[in-house]
Motif scaffolding. Structure first.
Motif, PDB file in Angstrom:
ATOM      1  N   ALA A  30      46.335  31.147  33.637  1.00 40.42           N
ATOM      2  CA  ALA A  30      45.055  31.477  32.994  1.00 40.42           C
ATOM      3  C   ALA A  30      43.963  31.639  34.055  1.00 40.42           C
ATOM      4  CB  ALA A  30      44.670  30.391  32.000  1.00 40.42           C
ATOM      5  N   ALA A  31      44.032  30.785  35.097  1.00 36.62           N
ATOM      6  CA  ALA A  31      43.052  30.904  36.195  1.00 36.62           C
ATOM      7  C   ALA A  31      43.221  32.237  36.920  1.00 36.62           C
ATOM      8  CB  ALA A  31      43.214  29.743  37.172  1.00 36.62           C
ATOM      9  N   ALA A  32      44.494  32.631  37.127  1.00 38.25           N
ATOM     10  CA  ALA A  32      44.751  33.921  37.791  1.00 38.25           C
ATOM     11  C   ALA A  32      44.193  35.063  36.944  1.00 38.25           C
ATOM     12  CB  ALA A  32      46.244  34.103  38.013  1.00 38.25           C
ATOM     13  N   ALA A  33      44.406  34.952  35.630  1.00 37.81           N
ATOM     14  CA  ALA A  33      43.860  35.989  34.727  1.00 37.81           C
ATOM     15  C   ALA A  33      42.341  36.023  34.831  1.00 37.81           C
ATOM     16  CB  ALA A  33      44.293  35.702  33.292  1.00 37.81           C
ATOM     17  N   GLY A  34      41.741  34.843  34.881  1.00 35.66           N
ATOM     18  CA  GLY A  34      40.280  34.760  35.017  1.00 35.66           C
ATOM     19  C   GLY A  34      39.801  35.382  36.311  1.00 35.66           C
ATOM     20  N   MET A  35      40.573  35.148  37.392  1.00 38.30           N
ATOM     21  CA  MET A  35      40.227  35.738  38.700  1.00 38.30           C
ATOM     22  C   MET A  35      40.244  37.263  38.610  1.00 38.30           C
ATOM     23  SD  MET A  35      39.790  33.582  41.266  1.00 38.30           S
ATOM     24  CE  MET A  35      39.898  31.839  41.530  1.00 38.30           C
ATOM     25  N   PHE A  36      41.261  37.773  37.949  1.00 41.27           N
ATOM     26  CA  PHE A  36      41.367  39.227  37.837  1.00 41.27           C
ATOM     27  C   PHE A  36      40.233  39.802  36.971  1.00 41.27           C
ATOM     28  CE2 PHE A  36      46.111  38.978  38.819  1.00 41.27           C
ATOM     29  CZ  PHE A  36      45.966  39.578  40.052  1.00 41.27           C
ATOM     30  N   ILE A  37      39.944  39.090  35.881  1.00 32.02           N
ATOM     31  CA  ILE A  37      38.862  39.593  35.012  1.00 32.02           C
ATOM     32  C   ILE A  37      37.552  39.609  35.796  1.00 32.02           C
ATOM     33  CG2 ILE A  37      37.497  39.112  32.931  1.00 32.02           C
ATOM     34  CD1 ILE A  37      40.133  37.867  31.781  1.00 32.02           C
ATOM     35  N   ALA A  38      37.314  38.512  36.532  1.00 28.97           N
ATOM     36  CA  ALA A  38      36.077  38.421  37.322  1.00 28.97           C
ATOM     37  C   ALA A  38      36.015  39.518  38.382  1.00 28.97           C
ATOM     38  CB  ALA A  38      36.003  37.052  37.975  1.00 28.97           C
ATOM     39  N   MET A  39      37.166  39.863  38.912  1.00 23.61           N
ATOM     40  CA  MET A  39      37.233  40.883  39.968  1.00 23.61           C
ATOM     41  C   MET A  39      36.738  42.240  39.466  1.00 23.61           C
ATOM     42  SD  MET A  39      40.772  41.759  41.835  1.00 23.61           S
ATOM     43  CE  MET A  39      41.228  43.402  42.260  1.00 23.61           C
ATOM     44  N   PHE A  40      36.972  42.506  38.205  1.00 23.72           N
ATOM     45  CA  PHE A  40      36.597  43.822  37.666  1.00 23.72           C
ATOM     46  C   PHE A  40      35.249  43.813  36.949  1.00 23.72           C
ATOM     47  CE2 PHE A  40      41.303  43.908  37.810  1.00 23.72           C
ATOM     48  CZ  PHE A  40      41.411  44.857  38.806  1.00 23.72           C
ATOM     49  N   GLN A  41      34.579  42.677  36.972  1.00 16.58           N
ATOM     50  CA  GLN A  41      33.278  42.621  36.293  1.00 16.58           C
ATOM     51  C   GLN A  41      32.200  43.273  37.150  1.00 16.58           C
ATOM     52  OE1 GLN A  41      32.708  38.551  35.166  1.00 16.58           O
ATOM     53  NE2 GLN A  41      33.510  38.895  33.124  1.00 16.58           N
TER      54      GLN A  41
END
Lengths: 368, 382
Positions: free
Chosen positions: B371-382
Motif C-alpha cells: 500500500a505504501a508503494a502504491a501511495g509512492m506511485f500515486i504521489a509521484m504522478f500528482q
C-alpha cells in the motif's frame, strides 16, 4: 496430512500454470495472425478502443490557453502526471507576444528524438513588433513544473538538424517556480519563418530527461518505503516497550494483591497471558450464576478458556517436574524448554500442533 | 407487403439486431478465455470468489452489440459500466475491500515483532525492478507503475492503482495479480531453497511476545498517523484498512466488523469481479501489452520473494537472535498464502519448526508495504 495437502496444492498450481501457458500461447498465436487487426478495423467502436489501448495516446497533453494582459498561460496535464500544471509565456523585451498554440508531437517526430522526454506539449509561440527588424526578443517561460534540469528544445524543420537546444537560462523564481529565459533573433535559427521581418515563429518544448527521472525516482521511492516502514517500526517498538512496562506493572500489582489475599502458597501464573483469561473466566462464571443461561457461543468461549488454563498449568507444572527435566537432557536450559515444549512429550506435542492449526485457520482470508 | 420486402425486413433484423454477423475472431477468443477462467473457478476452485465473476464478466462483454459496458445515446452508462464507473473508476470498491481486510486482520504477530516491517519493505524490490523493466518495452511511466505493483501481491491495491493510473490495463493487471497469488506455492519454494542453506532453514525463532488487546487497539491509530503523515496519498486505502482493524479490535462494534468482513466484502467482490472482467473486451485486451504484463508479473513475484529473503539475510548480519530467512518470502502480501508457504518450507527442513506466526509478521508488513508503494506511485504522478 499436511504433506498430502501441500502435494495436492503443488499439483493444482502446476495445472494452473499449464492453463496460463495455454492462454499465453493463444495470445502469441493470435498476434501472429495478419487478419486479426483487419477484423477489428471492421468495427467502428473497435477503432476507438484500439486507439485507447495506447498509454501514450491517453496521456497526450491537451493544453488550454488563456491570456491575461501580456501573459499567455497554458494549462495542461503533462505526461506521467495526474494533476494539471500551468506554463506562463511572456515576452519581457524586444517584441510583443501575439499568440501561443499547442502542437502535436507527431508533426515534429524524428527518430533521434524520444517523445518521453517531452512531458508537456510542444508550443508554437508567435512574437510580433520586433523592432528594429532582425533584432532579438526575450521570451520568458515559467512554471513550477520545471526543474533545474529542464531544457527548452527548439524545432526548426528548415534546418538540416531540426532539433537543437535553445541554451536557455534556467532561473529560480518566487516559490518553486522556475523561469526559462530564451533570446530569439528575428530571422535567426530559432525563428521558423526564417526571415528577418519583425515577426518570430518559435517552435519547441520543455525537455526533461525521462530516464534520469525514472531511475532517480525509483531509488528515492524504494528507500522511501524503507523509511516509512522504519518510522512505523520505531513507533511500534516504542509503544511495545511502553505497553510491556504497563502490563508488567499491572501484573505485578495484581500478583501482589493476590498474595496479600491468599497468602504465600498461591501459585503464580506462568505468564501474563493467563491473567486476563482467568479473570474473564471467573467473571464469566460469576455472571453465569446470577444471570440467565449463557448462549452457546459464550459457553464455548468459557470451555476454551478453561482448556487453555488447563493446558498452561499442565505445561507449567511439567516444566517444574524433575522427571521431565531428566527426560529432556538435550535441552538443559529452562529457556530452551520453553521455546521447544514440543520436545517434552507427545501429549504437549499434539496439543501444540492442534493449537497451531487452529491459529492457522484463523488467518485464512480466502475472501481476498 | 411483398415477399421481397419481408425478406429485406428479416435481413435488416438479422444484421442490425442480432449479434451473430458482428462477431469477430477476437471476441471468440475472449469468450474462450472467459470460459477457461470459469472452468478454473468452478471445477478447480482456484480463487473462485474472484475468478468466477471475472470469468463471467469476460464472457458477457465479448458478445457483440450487447448493451453492457457502453453508454446510451443520452450518455447514460449501461449496466456493468455503472458498476465500473461508480465502483472502480471512483475508487470505491478497492477501499471497501480494504475495510473488510482490516476487519479480518489480526496484527498481533506484526506488533509482537516490528522488525519484520523491514522485510515487508524489502519485498517491494520487485515492484520497482518491474517498473524499470517494462519501461524498456515502451510502457509509459503510469503503465509501468501499475504493472510493477502486481508483485506486491495485493489484489485490491493493484486494482486501485491501475484504475487510477492506467485503467486500460485493469483487466490484465488484476488477472495477473490474482493468478500469480494463486500460484505462490509454486513460484516461491524454488527461490526460497535457492537462497537459503539447510542450516538457515532450520533456524528456530523465539516465541512471539504476548500482545495485549490495548496495544492491538492502539495499533491502527498509531500506524495510520505515522503512515499518513509520510504518505498522504495512500489515505483512502490505509484509512479504510485501519478503520476496519479498529472496528475489529475495539470489540464494541461487532455487528459492523462482521458486516465489513462478510456481507459487505461479498457484495463488493461480486461487483469488482464483474467490472474487472468486463474491461477485458477483445479490442482492448488482445494486444501485446497483456502478454508482457503476464511475463513481467511473474518476474515481479520472483524478485519480490528474492527481495524479502535477502532483506532477512542482511538483517541477520546485525541481529543477535537470527531470523529464519524463509519468512522473508512472506513479505509479499499474499495473505496468508505466502506465510503458509514459508511455514511449510520450514517444516520440511525441521518438522518441529513452526514458522507460521513468525511469517505472518512480514506477510502483514507486506500489505502495508505494498500500500505504501502504491501511495509512492500515486504521489509521484500528482
Amino acid at each position: 496430512m499436511i504433506i498430502q495437502h501441500k502435494a495436492t496444492k503443488s499439483i493444482a498450481s502446476r495445472r494452473w500454470l499449464i492453463c496460463l501457458s495455454l492462454i499465453v500461447s493463444t495470445f502469441v498465436f493470435l498476434l501472429l495472425q495478419p487478419e486479426l487487426p483487419a477484423a477489428y478495423a471492421s468495427s467502428k467502436d473497435a477503432k476507438k478502443s484500439s486507439a485507447a489501448v495506447s498509454g501514450q495516446e491517453l496521456e497526450k497533453p491537451k493544453p488550454v490557453f488563456t491570456k491575461i494582459d501580456e501573459t499567455i498561460s497554458a494549462k495542461l496535464i503533462p505526461r506521467a502526471k495526474s494533476t494539471s500544471v500551468i506554463i506562463d509565456f511572456n515576452v519581457s523585451k524586444g517584441g510583443k507576444l501575439i499568440d501561443v498554440k499547442g502542437m502535436d508531437f507527431e508533426k515534429a517526430a524524428r527518430p533521434e528524438v524520444d517523445i518521453k522526454n517531452y512531458k508537456s506539449s510542444l508550443f508554437i509561440v508567435e512574437i510580433g513588433d520586433v523592432l528594429p527588424v532582425g533584432s532579438d526578443a526575450t521570451l520568458s517561460i515559467s512554471s513550477d513544473f520545471f526543474s533545474s534540469g529542464t531544457e527548452y528544445r527548439v524545432f526548426n524543420e528548415k534546418l538540416p538538424q531540426p532539433w537543437f537546444n535553445s541554451e536557455c537560462h534556467n532561473v529560480a523564481s518566487k516559490g518553486r517556480v522556475r523561469e526559462l529565459i530564451i533570446s530569439i533573433k528575428d530571422g535567426g535559427p530559432f525563428d521558423s519563418d526564417g526571415e528577418a521581418n519583425g515577426s518570430i515563429t518559435f517552435v519547441g518544448g520543455p525537455r526533461d530527461s525521462f530516464w534520469g527521472y525514472a531511475l532517480g525516482t525509483l531509488f528515492i521511492r524504494f528507500f522511501g518505503i524503507f523509511l516509512v516502514l522504519s518510522v512505523l517500526m520505531a513507533g511500534m517498538m516504542l509503544s511495545g516497550v511502553i505497553f510491556s512496562r504497563i502490563e508488567a506493572k499491572k501484573s505485578q500489582k495484581e500478583s501482589d494483591d493476590t498474595s496479600n489475599l491468599s497468602g504465600s502458597d498461591v501459585i503464580e501464573p506462568a505468564s501474563a497471558e493467563l491473567e486476563e483469561p482467568q479473570e474473564e473466566a471467573v467473571a464469566g462464571a460469576e455472571s453465569s450464576q446470577e444471570e440467565e443461561p449463557q448462549p452457546f457461543e459464550s459457553q464455548v468461549d468459557d470451555y476454551e478458556i478453561a482448556a487453555a488454563i488447563a493446558t498452561a498449568l499442565h505445561l507449567h507444572f511439567q516444566r517444574r517436574s524433575p522427571s521431565v527435566a531428566a527426560e529432556s537432557q538435550d535441552f538443559p536450559t529452562t529457556a530452551s524448554r520453553i521455546i521447544c515444549p514440543v520436545q517434552t512429550n507427545t501429549w504437549s506435542n499434539d496439543g501444540r500442533t492442534q493449537m497451531m492449526r487452529d491459529r492457522q485457520m484463523s488467518f485464512n482470508r480466502t475472501n481476498r | 407487403m411483398s415477399w421481397s420486402q419481408v425478406l429485406e425486413l428479416i435481413q435488416n433484423i438479422l444484421i442490425s439486431q442480432t449479434g451473430l454477423p458482428h462477431i469477430t475472431w477476437g471476441q471468440l477468443v475472449m469468450l474462450f478465455i472467459g470460459l477457461l477462467f470459469l472452468y478454473m473457478a468452478i471445477a478447480k476452485e482456484y480463487e473462485p470468489l474472484l475468478l468466477l465473476p471475472i470469468g463471467f464478466g469476460i464472457f458477457l462483454v465479448n458478445f457483440p452489440i450487447t448493451p453492457l459496458m457502453g453508454f446510451t445515446e443520452h450518455g447514460t452508462p449501461e449496466l456493468i459500466r455503472v458498476f465500473y464507473k461508480y465502483g472502480v473508476e471512483w475508487e470505491v470498491i478497492p477501499c471497501v475491500i480494504f475495510l473488510g481486510l482490516g476487519a479480518m486482520t489480526d496484527f498481533g504477530p506484526l506488533i509482537a515483532n516490528p522488525k519484520t516491517l523491514l522485510i515487508g519493505a524489502g519485498a517491494q524490490l520487485g515492484v520497482f525492478v518491474t517498473y524499470i523493466g517494462v519501461l524498456f518495452f515502451g510502457f509509459t511511466l503510469k503503465e509501468a507503475a501499475s504493472v510493477g505493483i502486481i508483485g506486491g501481491a495485493d489484489g485490491p491495491t493493484t486494482i486501485y492503482l491501475t484504475a487510477k493510473l492506467a485503467p486500460h490495463l485493469l483487466g490484465a493487471n488484476a488477472l495477473a495479480a490474482y493468478s500469480y497469488m494463486a500460484m505462490v506455492p509454486l513460484i516461491q519454494p524454488p527461490i526460497m531453497r535457492l537462497m537459503t542453506t539447510d542450516a538457515q532453514r532450520k533456524i528456530k525463532m523465539r516465541q512471539l511476545r504476548y500482545v495485549s488487546p490495548r496495544e492491538k487497539l492502539l495499533f491502527p491509530l498509531i500506524a495510520c498517523t505515522l503512515i499518513l503523515l509520510l504518505i498522504p496519498a495512500v489515505a483512502p486505502l490505509m484509512g479504510m484498512f485501519m478503520l476496519g482493524n479498529l472496528m475489529r479490535e475495539s470489540g464494541v462494534v461487532k455487528r459492523l466488523s462482521d458486516t465489513a468482513q462478510n456481507s459487505l466484502m461479498n457484495i463488493v467482490t461480486i461487483f469488482l469481479g464483474l467490472s474487472v472482467g468486463a474491461t477485458m473486451q477483445a479490442e482492448v485486451f488482445l494486444n501485446w501489452k497483456p502478454l508482457m504484463i503476464f511475463v513481467f508479473g511473474l518476474l515481479d513475484f520472483i524478485v519480490c520473494t528474492f527481495g524479502g529473503i535477502i532483506t532477512v539475510h542482511i538483517m541477520n548480519m546485525f541481529l543477535k537472535e537470527k531470523m529464519n530467512p524463509l519468512i522473508g518470502s512472506a513479505g509479499v502480501s499474499a495473505v496468508p498464502m505466502a506465510a503458509r508457504v514459508a511455514h511449510s518450507e520450514g517444516l520440511k527442513a525441521d518438522p518441529s519448526n513452526w514458522l507460521l506466526m513468525h511469517a505472518m509478521g512480514p506477510n502483514l508488513a507486506g500489505v502495508i508495504g505494498s500500500a505504501a508503494a502504491a501511495g509512492m506511485f500515486i504521489a509521484m504522478f500528482q
